[in-house]
Design a protein around this motif. Structure first.
Motif, PDB file in Angstrom:
ATOM      1  N   GLY A  92       0.795  -0.903  -0.027  1.00  0.00           N
ATOM      2  CA  GLY A  92       0.091  -0.012  -0.022  1.00  0.00           C
ATOM      3  C   GLY A  92       0.756   1.334  -0.077  1.00  0.00           C
ATOM      4  N   VAL A  93       0.375   2.444   0.323  1.00  0.00           N
ATOM      5  CA  VAL A  93       0.930   3.665   0.406  1.00  0.00           C
ATOM      6  C   VAL A  93       0.760   4.030   1.977  1.00  0.00           C
ATOM      7  N   SER A  94       1.600   5.152   2.310  1.00  0.00           N
ATOM      8  CA  SER A  94       1.507   5.662   3.651  1.00  0.00           C
ATOM      9  C   SER A  94       1.977   7.214   3.511  1.00  0.00           C
ATOM     10  N   MET A  95       1.590   7.615   4.811  1.00  0.00           N
ATOM     11  CA  MET A  95       1.998   9.144   5.039  1.00  0.00           C
ATOM     12  C   MET A  95       2.855   9.074   6.526  1.00  0.00           C
ATOM     13  N   VAL A  96       4.036   9.305   6.362  1.00  0.00           N
ATOM     14  CA  VAL A  96       5.060   9.005   7.384  1.00  0.00           C
ATOM     15  C   VAL A  96       5.876  10.534   7.321  1.00  0.00           C
ATOM     16  N   SER A  97       6.796  10.548   8.557  1.00  0.00           N
ATOM     17  CA  SER A  97       7.697  11.614   8.749  1.00  0.00           C
ATOM     18  C   SER A  97       8.883  11.410   7.604  1.00  0.00           C
ATOM     19  N   ASN A  98       8.820  12.916   6.943  1.00  0.00           N
ATOM     20  CA  ASN A  98       9.740  13.020   5.943  1.00  0.00           C
ATOM     21  C   ASN A  98      11.226  12.965   6.619  1.00  0.00           C
ATOM     22  N   PHE A  99      11.733  13.109   7.610  1.00  0.00           N
ATOM     23  CA  PHE A  99      12.788  13.062   8.444  1.00  0.00           C
ATOM     24  C   PHE A  99      13.189  11.378   8.463  1.00  0.00           C
ATOM     25  N   ALA A 100      12.287  10.550   8.758  1.00  0.00           N
ATOM     26  CA  ALA A 100      12.305   9.299   8.756  1.00  0.00           C
ATOM     27  C   ALA A 100      12.408   8.231   7.605  1.00  0.00           C
ATOM     28  N   ILE A 101      12.538   8.747   6.435  1.00  0.00           N
ATOM     29  CA  ILE A 101      12.727   8.201   5.172  1.00  0.00           C
ATOM     30  C   ILE A 101      13.693   8.431   4.280  1.00  0.00           C
ATOM     31  N   GLN A 102      14.580   9.297   4.724  1.00  0.00           N
ATOM     32  CA  GLN A 102      15.679  10.001   3.887  1.00  0.00           C
ATOM     33  C   GLN A 102      16.276   8.983   3.377  1.00  0.00           C
ATOM     34  N   GLN A 103      16.674   8.061   4.191  1.00  0.00           N
ATOM     35  CA  GLN A 103      17.796   6.932   3.738  1.00  0.00           C
ATOM     36  C   GLN A 103      17.039   6.047   2.813  1.00  0.00           C
ATOM     37  N   GLU A 104      15.921   5.638   2.815  1.00  0.00           N
ATOM     38  CA  GLU A 104      15.146   4.876   1.769  1.00  0.00           C
ATOM     39  C   GLU A 104      14.829   5.695   0.383  1.00  0.00           C
ATOM     40  N   ILE A 105      14.766   7.055   0.614  1.00  0.00           N
ATOM     41  CA  ILE A 105      14.669   7.621  -0.487  1.00  0.00           C
ATOM     42  C   ILE A 105      15.974   7.850  -1.254  1.00  0.00           C
ATOM     43  N   ASN A 106      17.115   7.989  -0.412  1.00  0.00           N
ATOM     44  CA  ASN A 106      18.388   8.145  -1.043  1.00  0.00           C
ATOM     45  C   ASN A 106      18.829   6.862  -1.974  1.00  0.00           C
ATOM     46  N   ASN A 107      18.290   5.677  -1.504  1.00  0.00           N
ATOM     47  CA  ASN A 107      18.442   4.277  -1.813  1.00  0.00           C
ATOM     48  C   ASN A 107      17.385   3.960  -2.977  1.00  0.00           C
ATOM     49  N   GLY A 108      16.756   4.736  -3.284  1.00  0.00           N
ATOM     50  CA  GLY A 108      15.781   4.208  -4.229  1.00  0.00           C
ATOM     51  C   GLY A 108      14.694   3.372  -3.853  1.00  0.00           C
ATOM     52  N   LEU A 109      14.471   3.091  -2.674  1.00  0.00           N
ATOM     53  CA  LEU A 109      13.409   2.269  -2.077  1.00  0.00           C
ATOM     54  C   LEU A 109      12.175   2.825  -1.926  1.00  0.00           C
ATOM     55  N   LEU A 110      12.060   4.011  -1.905  1.00  0.00           N
ATOM     56  CA  LEU A 110      10.668   4.615  -1.692  1.00  0.00           C
ATOM     57  C   LEU A 110      10.778   6.124  -2.446  1.00  0.00           C
ATOM     58  N   VAL A 111       9.467   6.560  -2.815  1.00  0.00           N
ATOM     59  CA  VAL A 111       9.430   7.791  -3.368  1.00  0.00           C
ATOM     60  C   VAL A 111       8.318   8.743  -2.740  1.00  0.00           C
ATOM     61  N   THR A 112       8.603   9.868  -2.524  1.00  0.00           N
ATOM     62  CA  THR A 112       7.548  10.825  -1.867  1.00  0.00           C
ATOM     63  C   THR A 112       6.914  11.468  -3.289  1.00  0.00           C
ATOM     64  N   VAL A 113       5.676  11.646  -2.887  1.00  0.00           N
ATOM     65  CA  VAL A 113       4.798  12.374  -3.861  1.00  0.00           C
ATOM     66  C   VAL A 113       3.985  13.641  -3.159  1.00  0.00           C
ATOM     67  N   PRO A 114       4.105  14.868  -3.422  1.00  0.00           N
ATOM     68  CA  PRO A 114       3.469  15.984  -2.767  1.00  0.00           C
ATOM     69  C   PRO A 114       2.052  15.758  -3.050  1.00  0.00           C
ATOM     70  N   ILE A 115       1.057  16.119  -2.284  1.00  0.00           N
ATOM     71  CA  ILE A 115      -0.188  16.374  -2.172  1.00  0.00           C
ATOM     72  C   ILE A 115      -0.660  17.552  -2.614  1.00  0.00           C
ATOM     73  N   LYS A 116      -1.331  17.799  -3.714  1.00  0.00           N
ATOM     74  CA  LYS A 116      -1.471  19.275  -4.033  1.00  0.00           C
ATOM     75  C   LYS A 116      -2.442  20.020  -3.176  1.00  0.00           C
TER      76      LYS A 116
END
Length: 306
Positions: free
Chosen positions: A238-262
């Motif tokens: 599924g998808v989730s809404m979590v702390s931006n601070f807590a997912i930086q390692q996964e973002i940098n490693n290409g495991l997750l993507v953040t999507v802004p909500i308009k």
């Protein structure tokens, strides 16, 4: 009634066995029995029920226990504080933290603190918000660092926000939303939202914001900790809404993507909380100063729009 008797009472409540309590306290079993009897005589009520060979706390004993713990912990704190006035190479920094705070936000701060005060012992308890409040009430910890969405008794506790944490939408890199520069809440109507159980302060906050924005998530998948939630998204549950601070390692490693909500931003404050009447130790004052200087946050209302 003296401190030794109170310590005997606390020890006996933990093991509910006179022999084991005597061993822990390095005294005789009759001595434990006499001290408990003396406390019961002072209070005029029984603190333990003796049924056969088993020992149980009475209702009076259960009610008295947190007061006894407060007295014991307060005395230990006073001793530490007095010594720290002269020498900050001694003592303990004892506090409680919620999962996000303790696992992701504080390690870097604790590293800086340890470099400055290498001889101060650090005791950080990471647990649920409800248990953290009970620990603060009984003086088991000196202060808490938690979300400002956690309800506290403002007449008893002082709270100050030092950091503003943004909650962001995360998806798997191959999810259709990952290709969008931004999405809307309507884009999530067919998604499974991975979220903490309903007792979570973050869950209550998000659901409150969803209600204000007229959005109802069609399907929830509940996972009780943040690491589990991230793994759920990584494995396409599924998808989730979590702390931006807590997912930086996964973002940098290409495991997750953040999507802004308009047109929508979800933020929560992270604050420290302590007794209004409590004298904070020098070690704690130094740590709080470090928090304030690190984040330099000025409290102001957060506006959510759509």
């Amino acid at each position: 009634m003296n401190i030794n008797k109170l310590q005997t009472f606390i020890t006996l409540t933990e093991c509910l066995n006179f022999t084991e309590a005597a061993e822990r306290l390095y005294c005789s079993q009759p001595s434990v029995s006499m001290q408990i009897q003396s406390i019961e005589e002072d209070l005029g009520v029984p603190l333990f029920d003796r049924i056969g060979k088993k020992l149980f706390l009475t209702k009076q004993g259960e009610y008295f226990k947190p007061y006894a713990e407060q007295i014991i912990n307060l005395l230990h704190s006073a001793r530490d504080h007095i010594r720290q006035l002269e020498d900050l190479s001694f003592g303990t920094l004892s506090f409680g933290a919620s999962n996000f705070v303790g696992v992701y936000l504080l390690p870097m701060i604790l590293r800086d603190y340890s470099k400055t005060f290498p001889d101060i012992k650090i005791n950080m308890n990471i647990t649920s918000s409800s248990y953290l409040i009970s620990m603060l009430e009984s003086n088991k910890v000196e202060f808490l660092i938690i979300s400002d969405r956690v309800m506290i008794d403002e007449s008893r506790f002082q709270r100050k926000t030092f950091y503003q944490d943004e909650l962001v939408l995360i998806v798997h890199p191959l999810h259709p939303l990952a290709r969008k520069e931004e999405c809307t809440l309507e884009d999530l109507v067919n998604e499974t939202l991975i979220i903490k159980p309903d007792k979570s302060a973050t869950r209550k906050y998000l659901e409150g914001q969803f209600k204000e924005l007229g959005f109802t998530a069609p399907k929830y998948l509940e996972i009780s900790n943040l690491e589990g939630i991230k793994q759920g998204v990584i494995h396409e549950l599924g998808v989730s809404m979590v702390s931006n601070f807590a997912i930086q390692q996964e973002i940098n490693n290409g495991l997750l993507v953040t999507v802004p909500i308009k047109g929508v931003k979800f933020s929560r404050g992270i604050c420290y909380v302590y007794h209004r009447s409590k004298h904070l130790s020098p070690a704690t004052k130094q740590f709080i100063t470090l928090l304030d200087n690190k984040y330099c946050y000025s409290e102001s209302p957060i506006i959510h729009s759509i």
